[in-house]
Motif scaffolding. Structure first.
Motif, PDB file in Angstrom:
ATOM      1  N   VAL A   1      39.394  25.904  44.154  1.00 46.79           N
ATOM      2  CA  VAL A   1      38.941  24.734  44.906  1.00 46.79           C
ATOM      3  C   VAL A   1      38.492  25.177  46.297  1.00 46.79           C
ATOM      4  N   TYR A   2      37.556  24.423  46.861  1.00 45.90           N
ATOM      5  CA  TYR A   2      37.164  24.568  48.257  1.00 45.90           C
ATOM      6  C   TYR A   2      38.065  23.611  49.026  1.00 45.90           C
ATOM      7  N   ASP A   3      39.168  24.110  49.553  1.00 46.38           N
ATOM      8  CA  ASP A   3      40.141  23.264  50.234  1.00 46.38           C
ATOM      9  C   ASP A   3      39.630  22.930  51.629  1.00 46.38           C
TER      10      ASP A   3
ATOM     11  N   PHE B   1      26.337  30.975  55.335  1.00 47.08           N
ATOM     12  CA  PHE B   1      27.449  30.045  55.164  1.00 47.08           C
ATOM     13  C   PHE B   1      28.737  30.833  54.954  1.00 47.08           C
ATOM     14  N   GLN B   2      29.808  30.389  55.593  1.00 47.53           N
ATOM     15  CA  GLN B   2      31.133  30.978  55.412  1.00 47.53           C
ATOM     16  C   GLN B   2      31.961  29.996  54.586  1.00 47.53           C
ATOM     17  N   ARG B   3      32.624  30.476  53.556  1.00 48.86           N
ATOM     18  CA  ARG B   3      33.457  29.619  52.724  1.00 48.86           C
ATOM     19  C   ARG B   3      34.758  30.319  52.368  1.00 48.86           C
ATOM     20  N   VAL B   4      35.763  29.495  51.996  1.00 47.62           N
ATOM     21  CA  VAL B   4      37.059  29.982  51.544  1.00 47.62           C
ATOM     22  C   VAL B   4      37.405  29.254  50.252  1.00 47.62           C
ATOM     23  N   LEU B   5      37.736  30.011  49.218  1.00 45.51           N
ATOM     24  CA  LEU B   5      38.173  29.431  47.950  1.00 45.51           C
ATOM     25  C   LEU B   5      39.684  29.611  47.816  1.00 45.51           C
ATOM     26  N   THR B   6      40.329  28.626  47.212  1.00 40.44           N
ATOM     27  CA  THR B   6      41.773  28.673  46.975  1.00 40.44           C
ATOM     28  C   THR B   6      42.025  28.674  45.470  1.00 40.44           C
ATOM     29  N   ASN B   7      42.842  29.606  45.021  1.00 36.76           N
ATOM     30  CA  ASN B   7      43.217  29.704  43.611  1.00 36.76           C
ATOM     31  C   ASN B   7      44.295  28.656  43.316  1.00 36.76           C
ATOM     32  N   VAL B   8      44.042  27.776  42.368  1.00 36.48           N
ATOM     33  CA  VAL B   8      45.048  26.774  41.981  1.00 36.48           C
ATOM     34  C   VAL B   8      45.604  27.071  40.590  1.00 36.48           C
ATOM     35  N   LYS B   9      45.285  28.234  40.081  1.00 37.11           N
ATOM     36  CA  LYS B   9      45.822  28.717  38.823  1.00 37.11           C
ATOM     37  C   LYS B   9      47.205  29.313  39.071  1.00 37.11           C
ATOM     38  N   LYS B  10      48.074  29.285  38.072  1.00 36.64           N
ATOM     39  CA  LYS B  10      49.443  29.771  38.253  1.00 36.64           C
ATOM     40  C   LYS B  10      49.535  31.286  38.347  1.00 36.64           C
ATOM     41  N   SER B  11      48.488  31.998  38.006  1.00 38.25           N
ATOM     42  CA  SER B  11      48.549  33.462  37.992  1.00 38.25           C
ATOM     43  C   SER B  11      47.443  34.062  38.856  1.00 38.25           C
TER      44      SER B  11
ATOM     45  N   ILE C   1      35.627  38.377  43.977  1.00 36.17           N
ATOM     46  CA  ILE C   1      36.773  38.000  44.802  1.00 36.17           C
ATOM     47  C   ILE C   1      38.039  38.046  43.961  1.00 36.17           C
ATOM     48  N   PHE C   2      39.156  38.345  44.625  1.00 37.86           N
ATOM     49  CA  PHE C   2      40.439  38.533  43.953  1.00 37.86           C
ATOM     50  C   PHE C   2      41.480  37.596  44.547  1.00 37.86           C
ATOM     51  N   PHE C   3      42.377  37.110  43.698  1.00 37.08           N
ATOM     52  CA  PHE C   3      43.460  36.230  44.118  1.00 37.08           C
ATOM     53  C   PHE C   3      44.780  36.785  43.598  1.00 37.08           C
ATOM     54  N   ASP C   4      45.773  36.892  44.500  1.00 40.74           N
ATOM     55  CA  ASP C   4      47.077  37.449  44.131  1.00 40.74           C
ATOM     56  C   ASP C   4      47.912  36.494  43.293  1.00 40.74           C
ATOM     57  N   GLY C   5      47.727  35.203  43.472  1.00 43.14           N
ATOM     58  CA  GLY C   5      48.513  34.209  42.748  1.00 43.14           C
ATOM     59  C   GLY C   5      48.109  32.815  43.172  1.00 43.14           C
ATOM     60  N   LYS C   6      48.901  31.839  42.755  1.00 44.22           N
ATOM     61  CA  LYS C   6      48.606  30.450  43.063  1.00 44.22           C
ATOM     62  C   LYS C   6      48.596  30.231  44.577  1.00 44.22           C
ATOM     63  N   TYR C   7      47.614  29.496  45.046  1.00 50.20           N
ATOM     64  CA  TYR C   7      47.378  29.130  46.446  1.00 50.20           C
ATOM     65  C   TYR C   7      46.927  30.297  47.331  1.00 50.20           C
ATOM     66  N   SER C   8      46.660  31.445  46.750  1.00 49.90           N
ATOM     67  CA  SER C   8      46.074  32.518  47.552  1.00 49.90           C
ATOM     68  C   SER C   8      44.597  32.184  47.781  1.00 49.90           C
ATOM     69  N   THR C   9      44.023  32.749  48.843  1.00 45.19           N
ATOM     70  CA  THR C   9      42.659  32.411  49.217  1.00 45.19           C
ATOM     71  C   THR C   9      41.781  33.655  49.287  1.00 45.19           C
ATOM     72  N   ALA C  10      40.476  33.436  49.223  1.00 48.99           N
ATOM     73  CA  ALA C  10      39.494  34.509  49.376  1.00 48.99           C
ATOM     74  C   ALA C  10      38.308  33.956  50.167  1.00 48.99           C
ATOM     75  N   LYS C  11      37.875  34.719  51.166  1.00 50.91           N
ATOM     76  CA  LYS C  11      36.717  34.337  51.980  1.00 50.91           C
ATOM     77  C   LYS C  11      35.473  35.029  51.438  1.00 50.91           C
ATOM     78  N   PHE C  12      34.351  34.343  51.559  1.00 56.20           N
ATOM     79  CA  PHE C  12      33.066  34.939  51.201  1.00 56.20           C
ATOM     80  C   PHE C  12      31.973  34.303  52.038  1.00 56.20           C
ATOM     81  N   GLU C  13      30.808  34.946  52.062  1.00 55.01           N
ATOM     82  CA  GLU C  13      29.667  34.365  52.754  1.00 55.01           C
ATOM     83  C   GLU C  13      28.468  34.346  51.825  1.00 55.01           C
TER      84      GLU C  13
END
Length: 197
Positions: free
Chosen positions: A44-46, A103-113, A137-149
């Motif tokens: 999600v784009y929180d 554009f600068q954006r941040v995505l949030t992982n809402v998956k459990k893994s 982009i990589f996510f360590d777990g739920k609610y981790s974030t990743a920035k991209f442009e």
């Protein structure tokens, strides 16, 4: 907004029935909501209330006007920006045929893994160039974030004149989950300003 379809129930691209032409994101927004995908979007784009305040500050609203809108007594405009963490990208061509926006954006992982996603860009054959950094982009777990442009170059010099509206051209950025099923898709749209339709 990112869990949508830009085709209808008959697998036909969204069209403007009044003109019998294919619609654009300026006509139909993100597309048809897919409730099943929205229940498990992957990413999600929180966005937080302060992000909207920063946007209003950048739009030159006064602190008093922002207080009325937000019903907050304390307003902080130190981080004013016109770049909301929003799941779409819009470029305005002000009396020109070319423009570049970053554009600068941040995505949030809402998956459990943990998970990773690969960017895939769809653009018209000419007139729009899009670069995404990083493209994976990589996510360590739920609610981790990743920035991209996202860097977008638009040139509608050779585009046929639009006979309706102010539409320039459009493309899409999709984040595909590596070894997974989630796809997060966002429209990239250019539009002209200051020109008659």
């Amino acid at each position: 907004m990112t869990s949508y379809n830009n085709i209808d129930n008959y697998n036909i691209p969204n069209i403007l029935f009044s003109l019998i032409i294919q619609g654009t994101p300026l006509d139909y927004g993100a597309g048809h909501v897919n409730p099943n995908k929205a229940m498990d979007p992957g990413l999600v784009y929180d966005i937080q209330p302060q992000d909207y305040i920063n946007y209003l500050c950048a739009m030159n609203y006064t602190k008093h006007q922002i207080q009325i809108i937000t019903r907050k007594s304390e307003i902080n405009c130190e981080n004013a920006t016109l770049d909301l963490n929003y799941p779409s990208f819009m470029l305005i061509l002000n009396n020109t045929n070319t423009t570049r926006s970053t554009f600068q954006r941040v995505l949030t992982n809402v998956k459990k893994s943990s998970s990773s996603y690969q960017a895939v860009v769809e653009t018209p054959p000419k007139g729009m160039n899009v670069v995404v950094k990083p493209s994976t982009i990589f996510f360590d777990g739920k609610y981790s974030t990743a920035k991209f442009e996202v860097i977008v170059d638009v040139d509608i010099t050779d585009a046929p004149p639009a006979f309706y509206g102010y539409f320039g051209n459009c493309g899409y950025l999709s984040w595909y989950e590596v070894n997974g099923t989630h796809v997060v898709r966002s429209p990239i749209v250019s539009a002209t300003a200051g020109r008659p339709p």
